[in-house]
Design an enzyme around this catalytic site. Structure first.
Site, PDB file in Angstrom:
ATOM      1  N   ASP A 260       8.809 -10.548  70.426  1.00  0.00           N
ATOM      2  CA  ASP A 260       9.302 -11.871  70.014  1.00  0.00           C
ATOM      3  C   ASP A 260      10.872 -11.845  69.861  1.00  0.00           C
ATOM      4  O   ASP A 260      11.554 -12.478  70.950  1.00  0.00           O
ATOM      5  CB  ASP A 260       8.843 -11.793  68.400  1.00  0.00           C
ATOM      6  CG  ASP A 260       8.930 -12.856  67.597  1.00  0.00           C
ATOM      7  OD1 ASP A 260       9.686 -13.658  67.880  1.00  0.00           O
ATOM      8  OD2 ASP A 260       7.961 -13.226  66.745  1.00  0.00           O
TER       9      ASP A 260
ATOM     10  N   GLU B 197       4.073  -2.233  74.357  1.00  0.00           N
ATOM     11  CA  GLU B 197       4.319  -3.323  73.297  1.00  0.00           C
ATOM     12  C   GLU B 197       3.224  -4.359  73.080  1.00  0.00           C
ATOM     13  O   GLU B 197       2.897  -4.954  74.125  1.00  0.00           O
ATOM     14  CB  GLU B 197       5.737  -3.809  73.221  1.00  0.00           C
ATOM     15  CG  GLU B 197       6.123  -4.492  72.123  1.00  0.00           C
ATOM     16  CD  GLU B 197       5.873  -3.870  70.621  1.00  0.00           C
ATOM     17  OE1 GLU B 197       4.821  -3.509  70.253  1.00  0.00           O
ATOM     18  OE2 GLU B 197       6.812  -4.166  69.588  1.00  0.00           O
TER      19      GLU B 197
ATOM     20  N   ARG C 168      -7.380  -7.986  64.706  1.00  0.00           N
ATOM     21  CA  ARG C 168      -6.975  -7.207  65.565  1.00  0.00           C
ATOM     22  C   ARG C 168      -8.061  -7.021  66.561  1.00  0.00           C
ATOM     23  O   ARG C 168      -8.130  -6.452  67.732  1.00  0.00           O
ATOM     24  CB  ARG C 168      -6.619  -5.887  65.056  1.00  0.00           C
ATOM     25  CG  ARG C 168      -5.354  -5.906  64.196  1.00  0.00           C
ATOM     26  CD  ARG C 168      -4.665  -4.522  63.823  1.00  0.00           C
ATOM     27  NE  ARG C 168      -3.678  -4.367  62.742  1.00  0.00           N
ATOM     28  CZ  ARG C 168      -2.561  -4.791  63.159  1.00  0.00           C
ATOM     29  NH1 ARG C 168      -2.084  -5.154  64.271  1.00  0.00           N
ATOM     30  NH2 ARG C 168      -1.905  -4.540  62.010  1.00  0.00           N
TER      31      ARG C 168
ATOM     32  N   PHE D  88       2.812 -18.625  66.256  1.00  0.00           N
ATOM     33  CA  PHE D  88       2.246 -17.262  65.937  1.00  0.00           C
ATOM     34  C   PHE D  88       0.739 -16.869  66.415  1.00  0.00           C
ATOM     35  O   PHE D  88      -0.059 -17.914  66.657  1.00  0.00           O
ATOM     36  CB  PHE D  88       2.238 -17.159  64.293  1.00  0.00           C
ATOM     37  CG  PHE D  88       1.490 -15.764  63.557  1.00  0.00           C
ATOM     38  CD1 PHE D  88       2.352 -14.870  63.760  1.00  0.00           C
ATOM     39  CD2 PHE D  88       0.280 -15.676  63.162  1.00  0.00           C
ATOM     40  CE1 PHE D  88       2.173 -13.503  63.102  1.00  0.00           C
ATOM     41  CE2 PHE D  88      -0.006 -14.450  62.782  1.00  0.00           C
ATOM     42  CZ  PHE D  88       0.664 -13.296  62.560  1.00  0.00           C
TER      43      PHE D  88
ATOM     44  N   GLY E  83       0.125  -2.883  66.263  1.00  0.00           N
ATOM     45  CA  GLY E  83      -0.535  -3.908  67.084  1.00  0.00           C
ATOM     46  C   GLY E  83      -0.795  -3.669  68.810  1.00  0.00           C
ATOM     47  O   GLY E  83      -1.735  -4.119  69.371  1.00  0.00           O
TER      48      GLY E  83
HETATM   49  P1  XMP Z   1      10.428  -8.558  67.574  1.00  0.00           P
HETATM   50  O1  XMP Z   1      11.142  -9.624  66.751  1.00  0.00           O
HETATM   51  O2  XMP Z   1      10.828  -7.142  66.930  1.00  0.00           O
HETATM   52  O3  XMP Z   1       8.779  -8.572  67.090  1.00  0.00           O
HETATM   53  O4  XMP Z   1      10.499  -8.533  69.020  1.00  0.00           O
HETATM   54  C1  XMP Z   1       8.023  -7.756  67.789  1.00  0.00           C
HETATM   55  C2  XMP Z   1       6.778  -7.474  66.585  1.00  0.00           C
HETATM   56  O5  XMP Z   1       6.716  -8.626  65.834  1.00  0.00           O
HETATM   57  C3  XMP Z   1       5.176  -8.613  65.434  1.00  0.00           C
HETATM   58  N1  XMP Z   1       5.016  -9.898  66.098  1.00  0.00           N
HETATM   59  C4  XMP Z   1       3.792 -10.848  65.857  1.00  0.00           C
HETATM   60  N2  XMP Z   1       2.633 -10.297  65.368  1.00  0.00           N
HETATM   61  N3  XMP Z   1       1.780 -12.475  65.814  1.00  0.00           N
HETATM   62  C5  XMP Z   1       1.553 -11.146  65.324  1.00  0.00           C
HETATM   63  O6  XMP Z   1       0.585 -10.851  64.944  1.00  0.00           O
HETATM   64  C6  XMP Z   1       2.722 -12.763  66.442  1.00  0.00           C
HETATM   65  O7  XMP Z   1       2.705 -13.775  66.812  1.00  0.00           O
HETATM   66  C7  XMP Z   1       3.950 -11.991  66.512  1.00  0.00           C
HETATM   67  N4  XMP Z   1       5.234 -12.003  66.930  1.00  0.00           N
HETATM   68  C8  XMP Z   1       5.686 -10.891  66.767  1.00  0.00           C
HETATM   69  C9  XMP Z   1       4.613  -7.760  66.269  1.00  0.00           C
HETATM   70  O8  XMP Z   1       4.287  -6.680  65.477  1.00  0.00           O
HETATM   71  C10 XMP Z   1       5.516  -7.357  67.305  1.00  0.00           C
HETATM   72  O9  XMP Z   1       5.366  -5.891  67.516  1.00  0.00           O
HETATM   73 MG    MG Z   2       3.707  -4.548  66.487  1.00  0.00          MG
END
Ligand code: XMP
Ligand code: MG
Length: 185
Positions: A113, A109, A175, A162, A55
């Site tokens: 999330d 990053e 993307r 999302f 991402g």
């Molecule tokens: P965490 O929970 O580990 O999540 O902080 C981070 C990774 O989760 C993906 N992510 C998303 N990808 N839309 C996306 O396309 C979103 O709203 C979303 N929220 C989390 C992302 O890969 C990130 O690196």
């Molecule tokens: Mg990611």
């Protein structure tokens, strides 16, 4: 079935409709601002930008070009996410082969999330004895935070919805969108 359309302020990807959250202009302005801040802090330190794939590759590419000074870039592949919900254990799939000892690391990053990905990766990084580590997230969902992580530079704080675009995907698509779109309820 048509799986992609981008008409004015919304985009359809697969079966879902997404609406504009940040335009390309808003995104680029914020990236320039963060690039200028990083330049002030790291200009003479030849920082190593470490981009978390997949991402963050779009953000990392723009951010390092907004940095005015010598720098390097590396990539690490972790996985924690599929579909529209954060799930499963974080794993290092593809690592950084470079020696990080004594280096100034800027972790890039796409979105923080729950914080699981960054929390795990920062633990890993510290064991490799860098001179310093800072974190940059293009997006952050403060309401979704579960794991304690310090994010030093944040592009935008957003609601716990999302989102796609600017590197972020919905099951592979989106993307390449230059702006950010959020799932329409
Ligand atoms: P965490 O929970 O580990 O999540 O902080 C981070 C990774 O989760 C993906 N992510 C998303 N990808 N839309 C996306 O396309 C979103 O709203 C979303 N929220 C989390 C992302 O890969 C990130 O690196
Ligand atoms: Mg990611």
């Amino acid at each position: 079935m048509e799986t992609y359309s981008n008409i004015n302020d919304h985009v359809q990807l697969h079966d879902r409709l997404f609406v504009t959250l940040f335009t390309e202009e808003q995104v680029q302005e914020r990236v320039r601002e963060i690039g200028a801040e990083l330049t002030g802090a790291y200009r003479d330190k030849c920082p190593l930008f470490v981009s978390i794939l997949s991402g963050a590759f779009v953000f990392a590419a723009d951010l390092m070009r907004a940095f005015d000074g010598d720098c390097e870039v590396g990539f690490v592949k972790l996985s924690s996410y599929s579909g529209t919900r954060s799930a499963g254990d974080v794993q290092t799939v593809m690592g950084l082969e470079k020696d990080l000892r004594g280096r100034h690391i800027i972790v890039v990053e796409d979105i923080v999330d729950t914080g699981r990905t960054l929390h795990f990766f920062l633990d890993h990084l510290r064991s490799r004895q860098p001179a310093s580590v800072c974190t940059v997230a293009f997006l952050r969902k403060p309401d979704a935070a579960v794991f304690p992580v310090q994010v030093d530079y944040v592009g935008f704080d957003i609601e716990d919805r999302f989102v796609v675009g600017y590197g972020l995907d919905y099951d592979g698509l989106g993307r390449n969108l230059p702006g950010v779109f959020q799932l329409s309820e």
